[in-house]
Write an enzyme that holds these catalytic residues in place. Structure first.
Site, PDB file in Angstrom:
ATOM      1  N   HIS A 115      -9.002  13.009   6.677  1.00 57.64           N
ATOM      2  CA  HIS A 115      -8.256  12.733   5.451  1.00 57.64           C
ATOM      3  C   HIS A 115      -8.621  11.393   4.833  1.00 57.64           C
ATOM      4  CE1 HIS A 115      -4.388  12.074   3.094  1.00 57.64           C
ATOM      5  NE2 HIS A 115      -4.801  13.248   2.670  1.00 57.64           N
ATOM      6  N   LYS A 117     -10.695   8.347   2.989  1.00 61.95           N
ATOM      7  CA  LYS A 117     -11.607   8.253   1.853  1.00 61.95           C
ATOM      8  C   LYS A 117     -12.343   6.928   1.962  1.00 61.95           C
ATOM      9  CE  LYS A 117      -8.170  11.120   0.479  1.00 61.95           C
ATOM     10  NZ  LYS A 117      -6.898  11.305   1.205  1.00 61.95           N
ATOM     11  N   ASP A 122     -25.051   0.258   1.505  1.00 58.33           N
ATOM     12  CA  ASP A 122     -25.997  -0.722   2.069  1.00 58.33           C
ATOM     13  C   ASP A 122     -25.372  -1.598   3.143  1.00 58.33           C
ATOM     14  OD1 ASP A 122     -28.036   0.225   0.530  1.00 58.33           O
ATOM     15  OD2 ASP A 122     -27.990  -1.409  -0.938  1.00 58.33           O
ATOM     16  N   HIS A 311       0.014  10.127  -5.803  1.00 57.19           N
ATOM     17  CA  HIS A 311      -0.853  10.360  -4.645  1.00 57.19           C
ATOM     18  C   HIS A 311      -1.096   9.074  -3.861  1.00 57.19           C
ATOM     19  CE1 HIS A 311      -4.587  11.799  -2.531  1.00 57.19           C
ATOM     20  NE2 HIS A 311      -3.811  12.868  -2.431  1.00 57.19           N
ATOM     21  N   LYS A 313      -0.841   5.809  -1.407  1.00 56.00           N
ATOM     22  CA  LYS A 313      -0.409   5.501  -0.041  1.00 56.00           C
ATOM     23  C   LYS A 313      -0.540   3.986   0.130  1.00 56.00           C
ATOM     24  CE  LYS A 313      -2.875   9.624   0.192  1.00 56.00           C
ATOM     25  NZ  LYS A 313      -1.845  10.503  -0.273  1.00 56.00           N
ATOM     26  N   ASP A 318       7.124  -8.672   0.904  1.00 59.37           N
ATOM     27  CA  ASP A 318       7.302 -10.104   0.618  1.00 59.37           C
ATOM     28  C   ASP A 318       6.156 -10.667  -0.221  1.00 59.37           C
ATOM     29  OD1 ASP A 318       9.654 -10.027   1.987  1.00 59.37           O
ATOM     30  OD2 ASP A 318       8.907 -11.012   3.800  1.00 59.37           O
TER      31      ASP A 318
END
Length: 406
Positions: A115, A117, A122, A311, A313, A318
């Site tokens: 899941h 991404k 390089d 979508h 996450k 603080d």
């Protein structure tokens, strides 16, 4: 390495919102690549602006850059024509993580998905976040969206790039070893497994060595990093003194995480959650509702985002205090992400970054979110309550099948 590692002067981390900002930065870096590109994503969809990423991979491979692309077998599966042919002709090497096979997701071990991404260019630049290769105004199941998807990623330079590079190499060579073994190319499979082991050892060395940084790559897998992301969240929540803001697409936190949020709210920390307000999937929508009651009772604010699909996450703790903490990544706060999937988050301790992320989240809550009324939640119709309980029970039963406690 500590989950709350301190960012060093050699690191630069830039916040990117939506696929428009991410894709532009990705293409710019991939078009200047000279040696290799490693790319992992759950969804690789070439509709609309997603084609720009595919084109950039083709251009890189055609000029001699080694391009490794890994997609998830559920999120992506087989690419539509003409992309498989174009990738092969250009030299883009692609593998599918855990193809579903004949029985699909009926087998519990197939629930362990890729899941995360990630993209490393390089060995110098890392992209990490929650954004798939997917046009912000296109959804594979819902078609054209009225407003862009709400999501984030980061572009990072520094030592954490090496960690991501080694982790991705480990996955690549393990997949290749399995494929070679199935084709009865045992010598090739053994060579690939040795390469995977070298990548794993290098990743362990990178985890345990080097100076403290104010940014850290936090990985979740089903081997030695089973709970690192959840522990990073719980530690930040426990240390919060003023404010916690979490934006999460699929929010069904386990008991420990729920208690941490409740305790924070009870000791006077302002806790705000920005969650999915639009119906996307039955389980995603209904299984989350039963956990809201205890949070609302403790004073946690829940804001539902509705202009488009949320979508993101991400979280910020603080941001305006002495010890700001933020995270951007692929991990939802639900059982699939925290117990079964390979995930990747970047944790940042930097006042400027935290303030930037906080400003965007507060703006979304104030201008695109609707605060949930605790009384309306308690008095929701019996039919909705029944669906919520059914979804929650299905989730608990599925976890029991996998042998996990949550």
């Amino acid at each position: 390495m500590s989950h709350a590692a301190v960012l060093g002067a050699d690191h630069r981390v830039r916040l990117l919102q939506g696929s428009e900002e991410l894709f532009a930065a990705l293409v710019a870096d991939m078009d200047t690549a000279t040696s290799d590109i490693q790319f992992e994503t759950y969804i690789f969809d070439c509709t609309g602006t997603g084609a720009a990423i595919a084109e950039a991979l083709v251009r890189a491979a055609e000029r001699g850059v080694r391009v490794h692309l890994v997609v998830d077998g559920v999120g992506t599966g087989s690419l539509p024509g003409p992309w498989p042919e174009r990738f092969q002709a250009a030299g883009v090497q692609m593998q599918v993580y855990s193809p579903v096979g004949t029985l699909g997701l009926l087998l519990p071990h197939r629930w362990r998905r890729l899941h995360r991404k990630l993209c490393v260019v390089d060995g110098c630049v890392l992209f990490c976040g929650g954004i798939n290769v997917l046009d912000d105004l296109h959804d594979p199941n819902h078609g054209v969206l009225e407003a862009p998807r709400f999501d984030f990623a980061v572009r990072a330079e520094g030592r954490l790039v090496e960690q991501a590079d080694e982790a991705m190499q480990h996955v690549w060579w393990r997949l290749k070893a399995v494929r070679d073994a199935r084709r009865h190319r045992l010598a090739d499979a053994l060579r690939d497994l040795r390469a995977a082991a070298r990548a794993r050892r290098a990743q362990q060395d990178a985890d345990d060595a080097g100076p403290r940084m104010r940014a850290a790559l936090v990985l979740r897998d089903n081997l030695r990093n089973r709970s690192r992301i959840e522990r990073a969240y719980r530690r930040a929540i426990a240390n919060a003194r003023h404010e916690i803001i979490i934006a999460n697409a699929y929010f069904v936190p386990g008991g420990k995480l729920r208690r941490a949020l409740v305790l924070a709210a009870r000791r006077g920390v302002r806790v705000r959650l920005l969650l999915q307000g639009r119906y996307e999937y039955f389980m995603q929508y209904h299984a989350a509702r039963p956990v809201y009651g205890a949070l609302l009772k403790a004073g946690v604010e829940i804001h539902e985002y509705s202009p488009s699909f949320l979508h993101a996450k991400v979280a910020v703790v603080d941001a305006l205090g002495e010890h700001p903490w933020a995270t951007v990544g692929s991990s939802n706060l639900d059982p699939l992400s925290l117990l079964l999937a390979r995930e990747a988050n970047v944790v940042i301790e930097d006042a400027g970054f935290a303030a930037d992320l906080r400003e965007r989240l507060v703006h979304a809550m104030e201008h695109a979110g609707q605060r949930m009324d605790p009384r309306a939640y308690a008095e929701r119709p019996w039919r909705q309550r029944a669906l919520d309980r059914i979804a929650f029970a299905i989730m608990r039963a599925a976890l029991w099948v996998t042998g996990n406690r949550y």
